[in-house]
Design an enzyme around this catalytic site. Structure first.
Site, PDB file in Angstrom:
ATOM      1  N   LYS A  33     -12.226  -1.876   6.639  1.00  0.00           N
ATOM      2  CA  LYS A  33     -11.359  -2.949   7.195  1.00  0.00           C
ATOM      3  C   LYS A  33     -11.869  -2.969   8.621  1.00  0.00           C
ATOM      4  O   LYS A  33     -12.317  -3.916   9.327  1.00  0.00           O
ATOM      5  CB  LYS A  33     -10.075  -2.358   7.295  1.00  0.00           C
ATOM      6  N   TRP A  36       0.905  -1.359   0.049  1.00  0.00           N
ATOM      7  CA  TRP A  36       0.013   0.096  -0.160  1.00  0.00           C
ATOM      8  C   TRP A  36       0.715   1.103   0.163  1.00  0.00           C
ATOM      9  O   TRP A  36       0.686   2.272  -0.756  1.00  0.00           O
ATOM     10  CB  TRP A  36      -1.030  -0.115   1.374  1.00  0.00           C
ATOM     11  N   ASP A  89      -1.685   6.688   6.347  1.00  0.00           N
ATOM     12  CA  ASP A  89      -2.744   5.705   5.895  1.00  0.00           C
ATOM     13  C   ASP A  89      -3.073   4.611   7.206  1.00  0.00           C
ATOM     14  O   ASP A  89      -2.360   3.809   7.321  1.00  0.00           O
ATOM     15  CB  ASP A  89      -2.295   5.148   4.755  1.00  0.00           C
TER      16      ASP A  89
HETATM   17  C1  LIG Z   1      -7.132  -1.861   2.002  1.00  0.00           C
HETATM   18  C2  LIG Z   1      -6.053  -0.756   1.984  1.00  0.00           C
HETATM   19  C3  LIG Z   1      -6.144   0.103   1.147  1.00  0.00           C
HETATM   20  C4  LIG Z   1      -7.066   0.505  -0.174  1.00  0.00           C
HETATM   21  O1  LIG Z   1      -8.128   0.827   0.152  1.00  0.00           O
HETATM   22  P1  LIG Z   1      -9.402   0.980  -0.817  1.00  0.00           P
HETATM   23  O2  LIG Z   1     -10.319   1.494  -0.040  1.00  0.00           O
HETATM   24  O3  LIG Z   1      -9.547  -0.351  -1.559  1.00  0.00           O
HETATM   25  O4  LIG Z   1      -9.084   1.942  -1.668  1.00  0.00           O
HETATM   26  C5  LIG Z   1      -5.032   1.505   1.206  1.00  0.00           C
HETATM   27  N1  LIG Z   1      -4.388   1.132   2.316  1.00  0.00           N
HETATM   28  C6  LIG Z   1      -4.217   0.194   3.310  1.00  0.00           C
HETATM   29  C7  LIG Z   1      -3.317   0.141   4.146  1.00  0.00           C
HETATM   30  C8  LIG Z   1      -5.306  -1.023   2.971  1.00  0.00           C
HETATM   31  O5  LIG Z   1      -5.254  -1.768   3.928  1.00  0.00           O
END
Ligand SMILES: *Cc1c(COP(=O)(O)O)cnc(C)c1O
Length: 361
Positions: free
Chosen positions: A197, A103, A173
């Protein structure tokens, strides 16, 4: 299979049962509205109450001050990979990124389209099984911001504390560990997280932005990509994902009812410890991917003696009602995602299954 499986998926992921039941109860007709949240105008009083309620509950959970704005946007965490550099990189057009996995790499890829990206540390040489130490960071003093990924969903590593970056704005993030413990929001200029998540269903992305950062957003940006626009319209510039925001709000209420994030953190430590301790005591039959000191509380990644056994493990686990244990292809092996809503009983049941599998194979 039981009516509800033990859902170890990395995302979309398990939601609290209480939240699902409340959403179900109100699905057909939201109290006082005569219609489902899915059918409501996003300009209605009912939706406004839902939305403002969610914002305020999040502010309570994280002690967010008035100098921050709470936005619910769309496009996933993925769109933030672009919005962050587009809004925050000017005028210096250079930013620091810590590369801790797939990511982070995607975030770096988009930032490079906007300006100069300094990858100030990386653990790619060991397949991202660890978090770079503070003394490895080669920070740029006049960078526009420093970006890091607090929890690496695929690799199963996490930052135990924020990197120290002096006066440079810190951007994070937090898609896969948002609200798993209390963090000091004041350390950050911007925090973002896709909801699906640890916070709710897919369809909304939380952005917490310190208000002074909004001055960087140029009027030349495409309107939807401009944080200042979303902030000035209170996340109602265009039609929001109302039902998703509603369910996220129910999750925030659930967290408050559970006693808040310190209680959640304690539960998360307990759950992860049950699984990691068992892995460590399995004489190498199960082997953790992540370096011990950097292990994620949310995503437990591990390998087995060979791939055939891993396949057999996933198949037999599925029959027993353990869903979503196959690891991401870049790491291989197994991954158990045990977010806030994942019950301790499910972790204990998985360990029993792992013991049994080891004895038989
Ligand atoms: C799943 C995830 C993403 C991507 O998320 P989307 O909502 O599918 O764009 C980005 N960063 C991390 C750490 C993730 O686990």
């Amino acid at each position: 299979m039981k009516e509800r499986a033990y859902n170890f998926n990395a995302g979309p992921a398990v939601l609290p049962e209480e939240v699902l039941r409340e959403a179900q109860e109100n699905l057909y007709s939201y109290p006082g509205a005569g219609m489902s949240v899915m059918e409501m105008s996003h300009r209605s009083k009912e939706y406004n109450d839902i939305f403002v309620g969610a914002q305020n509950d999040l502010r309570k959970l994280l002690n967010i001050g008035d100098n921050y704005s709470v936005l619910f946007l769309q496009g996933g965490a993925t769109l933030q990979f672009s919005m962050i550099p587009l809004n925050l990189m000017p005028p210096n057009n250079k930013a620091d990124y810590i590369n801790t996995g797939a990511w982070s790499k995607k975030a770096i890829k988009e930032a490079k389209r906007v300006g100069i990206v300094n990858v100030v540390a990386s653990s790619e040489d060991t397949n991202f099984n660890r978090i770079p130490k503070q003394n490895e960071l080669k920070l740029t003093p006049d960078a526009s911001y420093v970006h890091f990924t607090s929890n690496n969903t695929i690799m199963g590593t996490e930052f135990k504390t924020e990197p120290e970056v002096g006066n440079v704005p810190l951007v994070c993030d937090t898609s896969s560990d948002m609200l798993h413990k209390k963090i000091d929001v004041n350390k950050y200029a911007l925090i973002y997280a896709g909801a699906q998540k640890n916070m709710g269903p897919a369809g909304a992305t939380l952005v917490i932005i310190r208000n002074d950062m909004l001055e960087r957003s140029s009027d030349d940006l495409h309107t939807y990509l401009n944080y200042k626009v979303h902030q000035s319209k209170n996340s109602l510039y265009n039609t929001p994902p109302a039902f998703t925001v509603y369910v996220i709000g129910l999750v925030y209420k659930w967290l408050l009812n559970m006693g808040g994030l310190d209680v959640m953190y304690k539960r998360n430590l307990e759950k992860a410890d049950i699984l990691y301790s068992f892995i460590d005591e399995s004489d190498g039959y199960y082997k953790g991917h992540a370096a011990k000191e950097d292990r994620s509380l949310m995503n437990v990644t591990f390998r087995m003696p060979n791939e055939d056994l891993e396949k057999k493990f996933v198949a037999e686990a599925l029959e027993k009602g353990f869903v979503g244990l196959k690891g991401h292809r870049s790491v291989g092996g197994l991954r158990a995602s045990i977010y806030n809503a994942f019950p301790k009983a499910g972790v204990e049941a998985l360990v029993e299954f792992m013991k049994d599998f080891k004895a038989k194979n």
